[in-house]
Design a protein around this motif. Structure first.
Motif, PDB file in Angstrom:
ATOM      1  N   LEU A  30       0.920  -1.125   0.033  1.00 31.45           N
ATOM      2  CA  LEU A  30       0.094  -0.128   0.067  1.00 31.45           C
ATOM      3  C   LEU A  30       0.728   1.331   0.189  1.00 31.45           C
ATOM      4  CD1 LEU A  30      -2.783   1.298   0.243  1.00 31.45           C
ATOM      5  CD2 LEU A  30      -2.585   1.245   2.800  1.00 31.45           C
ATOM      6  N   VAL A  31       0.734   2.113  -0.818  1.00 31.18           N
ATOM      7  CA  VAL A  31       1.487   3.204  -1.206  1.00 31.18           C
ATOM      8  C   VAL A  31       0.737   4.571  -1.122  1.00 31.18           C
ATOM      9  CG1 VAL A  31       3.153   4.473  -2.630  1.00 31.18           C
ATOM     10  CG2 VAL A  31       3.025   2.029  -2.635  1.00 31.18           C
ATOM     11  N   GLU A  32       1.321   5.641  -0.455  1.00 29.89           N
ATOM     12  CA  GLU A  32       0.607   6.843   0.008  1.00 29.89           C
ATOM     13  C   GLU A  32       1.181   7.722  -1.299  1.00 29.89           C
ATOM     14  OE1 GLU A  32       1.323   8.724   3.511  1.00 29.89           O
ATOM     15  OE2 GLU A  32       0.906  10.429   2.705  1.00 29.89           O
ATOM     16  N   VAL A  61      -8.476   5.808 -13.528  1.00 23.97           N
ATOM     17  CA  VAL A  61      -7.741   6.926 -12.597  1.00 23.97           C
ATOM     18  C   VAL A  61      -6.443   7.106 -13.559  1.00 23.97           C
ATOM     19  CG1 VAL A  61      -6.264   6.962 -10.611  1.00 23.97           C
ATOM     20  CG2 VAL A  61      -8.509   5.787 -10.548  1.00 23.97           C
ATOM     21  N   ILE A  62      -5.963   8.255 -13.930  1.00 26.10           N
ATOM     22  CA  ILE A  62      -5.134   8.690 -14.714  1.00 26.10           C
ATOM     23  C   ILE A  62      -3.607   8.767 -13.683  1.00 26.10           C
ATOM     24  CG2 ILE A  62      -6.269   9.480 -16.606  1.00 26.10           C
ATOM     25  CD1 ILE A  62      -5.272  12.204 -15.832  1.00 26.10           C
ATOM     26  N   GLY A  63      -2.539   8.912 -14.464  1.00 32.10           N
ATOM     27  CA  GLY A  63      -1.111   9.211 -13.560  1.00 32.10           C
ATOM     28  C   GLY A  63      -0.236   7.836 -13.878  1.00 32.10           C
ATOM     29  N   HIS A  64       0.893   8.099 -14.554  1.00 36.38           N
ATOM     30  CA  HIS A  64       1.625   6.835 -14.679  1.00 36.38           C
ATOM     31  C   HIS A  64       2.919   7.199 -14.160  1.00 36.38           C
ATOM     32  CE1 HIS A  64       1.932   8.873 -18.592  1.00 36.38           C
ATOM     33  NE2 HIS A  64       2.962   8.306 -18.885  1.00 36.38           N
ATOM     34  N   GLU A  65       3.221   8.571 -13.836  1.00 32.42           N
ATOM     35  CA  GLU A  65       4.647   9.030 -13.363  1.00 32.42           C
ATOM     36  C   GLU A  65       4.715   9.228 -12.133  1.00 32.42           C
ATOM     37  OE1 GLU A  65       6.118  12.335 -15.722  1.00 32.42           O
ATOM     38  OE2 GLU A  65       6.033  11.416 -17.670  1.00 32.42           O
ATOM     39  N   SER A  66       4.934   8.100 -11.245  1.00 33.30           N
ATOM     40  CA  SER A  66       4.655   8.590  -9.815  1.00 33.30           C
ATOM     41  C   SER A  66       5.553   8.664  -8.789  1.00 33.30           C
ATOM     42  CB  SER A  66       3.641   7.331  -9.276  1.00 33.30           C
ATOM     43  OG  SER A  66       4.449   6.061  -9.344  1.00 33.30           O
ATOM     44  N   LEU A  67       5.350   9.308  -7.584  1.00 32.54           N
ATOM     45  CA  LEU A  67       6.216   8.904  -6.517  1.00 32.54           C
ATOM     46  C   LEU A  67       5.350   8.811  -5.277  1.00 32.54           C
ATOM     47  CD1 LEU A  67       9.128   9.187  -5.232  1.00 32.54           C
ATOM     48  CD2 LEU A  67       8.448  11.722  -4.797  1.00 32.54           C
ATOM     49  N   GLY A  68       5.563   7.812  -4.393  1.00 32.83           N
ATOM     50  CA  GLY A  68       4.878   7.641  -3.297  1.00 32.83           C
ATOM     51  C   GLY A  68       5.768   7.105  -2.069  1.00 32.83           C
ATOM     52  N   GLU A 345       0.865  17.707  -7.088  1.00 28.06           N
ATOM     53  CA  GLU A 345       1.096  17.381  -5.876  1.00 28.06           C
ATOM     54  C   GLU A 345      -0.324  16.756  -5.192  1.00 28.06           C
ATOM     55  OE1 GLU A 345       3.931  20.621  -3.933  1.00 28.06           O
ATOM     56  OE2 GLU A 345       2.131  21.435  -4.801  1.00 28.06           O
ATOM     57  N   VAL A 346       0.036  15.429  -4.769  1.00 25.94           N
ATOM     58  CA  VAL A 346      -1.161  14.656  -4.175  1.00 25.94           C
ATOM     59  C   VAL A 346      -0.957  14.649  -2.922  1.00 25.94           C
ATOM     60  CG1 VAL A 346      -2.351  12.261  -4.478  1.00 25.94           C
ATOM     61  CG2 VAL A 346      -1.104  13.339  -6.404  1.00 25.94           C
ATOM     62  N   GLY A 347       0.101  14.227  -2.137  1.00 26.50           N
ATOM     63  CA  GLY A 347       0.229  14.115  -0.621  1.00 26.50           C
ATOM     64  C   GLY A 347       1.546  14.839  -0.245  1.00 26.50           C
TER      65      GLY A 347
END
Ligand code: BGC
Length: 348
Positions: A30-32, A61-68, A345-347
């Protein structure tokens, strides 16, 4: 939880949605989510020109360049709670084809692969996501929020690997590379070229803004004008625009034994007049190669992580030209003149 969703092939359908927490079937990690980068593919998806919803669903749900940041992970997994991670985009096709069967899903042969945030699988632009342990790539903690550049870098790590493998069919000691386009992909292509010890020339159209400085900041040379003025007879061309006329100019001006790697996705509908016979003749007589390259497998993510870890952090900071809070996501999809990489910025 909040997630950015879209109805693929329906322009103007992007919205900040309330969706269920990610299903356990997506994986035990599980990733934030901290941040999600925006690229041309996302713009195509939100403009209704690309993308597929998961089977039986209307929205993706879009978004493929992530950081969590990992919240939960099974013991023995390659990532642990607290780690910064990036999610791999593609998953093997279910058959699987011969390439997917050996982890080379970036070379899927039957087109039945899936891609998070793009093709039939929810992406990463949600407050949390779940993922299979083997598809989470650990980011060097010293990179911090710059880890969001890892996925686009993985695409170039693959591109350079292709170039080296093809070049390596004979004695291969490339000296000069031309990169067409100084957007995020072109700049990352140039960074990897410089890290390989090549003399790198980058061709773009603009004469002001951050691009010339970013190119010079890694010790490459910035050019406007024609391909031959920028770098005649390069050993390597990394084509990062998808502009048809540039692709053919690059083919025409490549050096003997040169390799041209195409990474830009173009839209169709434009024809060009080319002297196909002459082009064929010079490519044959000079053993030149043109290769298309898409996506990345785990090996390329690892190479990208290594490349970013040894890059100048100040330079990488300047690559992220704009950060947009999730609530103002619309702004992220409207190009501004000085944009390089825009990040949602998501979190925290
Ligand atoms: C992504 C790749 C993907 C490609 C085609 C690119 O923007 O970075 O991972 O394979 O789009 O969908």
């Amino acid at each position: 939880m909040k997630a950015l969703t879209v109805v693929p092939n329906q322009a103007g359908s992007t919205k900040l949605d309330d969706v269920e927490e990610p299903p356990a079937s997506d994986g035990p990690v599980l990733v934030e989510t901290l941040a999600v980068g925006v690229c041309g593919t996302d713009v195509e998806i939100t403009s209704g020109n690309y993308g597929w919803a998961p089977p039986g669903r209307e929205r993706l749900v879009i978004g493929h360049e992530s950081l969590g940041r990992v919240r939960e992970a099974p013991s023995g997994a390659p990532v642990a709670p607290g780690d910064l991670v990036v999610g791999i985009v593609r998953r093997p096709d279910p058959v699987p084809c011969a390439n997917c069967a050996v982890g080379e899903w970036d070379f899927c042969r039957n087109g039945q692969y899936t891609e998070r945030g793009i093709k039939e699988r929810d992406g990463y632009c949600s407050q949390h996501y779940r993922i299979e342990p083997d598809y989470a790539v650990k980011v060097d903690p010293s990179l911090g929020h710059l880890g969001v550049l890892l996925e686009p870098t993985s695409v170039l790590a693959k591109g350079w690997e292709q170039v080296d493998r093809i070049g390596g069919r004979a004695h291969w000691a490339p000296a000069r590379a031309l990169v067409t386009g100084a957007g995020p992909i072109g700049l990352l292509a140039a960074l990897l070229g410089v890290q390989r010890g090549l003399e790198v020339h980058v061709l773009d159209q603009v004469t002001s803004g951050p691009k010339p400085e970013l190119v010079e900041g890694i010790g490459a040379k910035y050019h406007t004008g024609t391909v031959s003025d920028a770098c005649d007879q390069p050993d390597v061309v990394m084509e990062c625009t998808g502009v048809g006329s540039l692709v053919f100019d690059a083919m025409e001006h490549m050096g003997p034994g040169g390799v041209l790697c195409l990474t830009g996705l173009s839209s169709g509908g434009r024809s060009l007049g080319v002297d196909a016979g002459m082009l064929n003749r010079s490519m044959v007589l000079e053993n030149e190669a043109v290769v298309g390259s898409v996506n990345a497998n785990r090996r390329h993510y690892q190479a990208a992580a290594d490349a970013l870890a040894k890059a100048d952090k100040g330079w990488l900071v300047r690559m992220i030209s704009r950060k947009v809070p999730l609530e103002h996501f619309e702004d992220a999809f409207v190009r501004q003149p000085d944009d390089i990489k825009v990040v949602i910025e998501v979190g925290e």
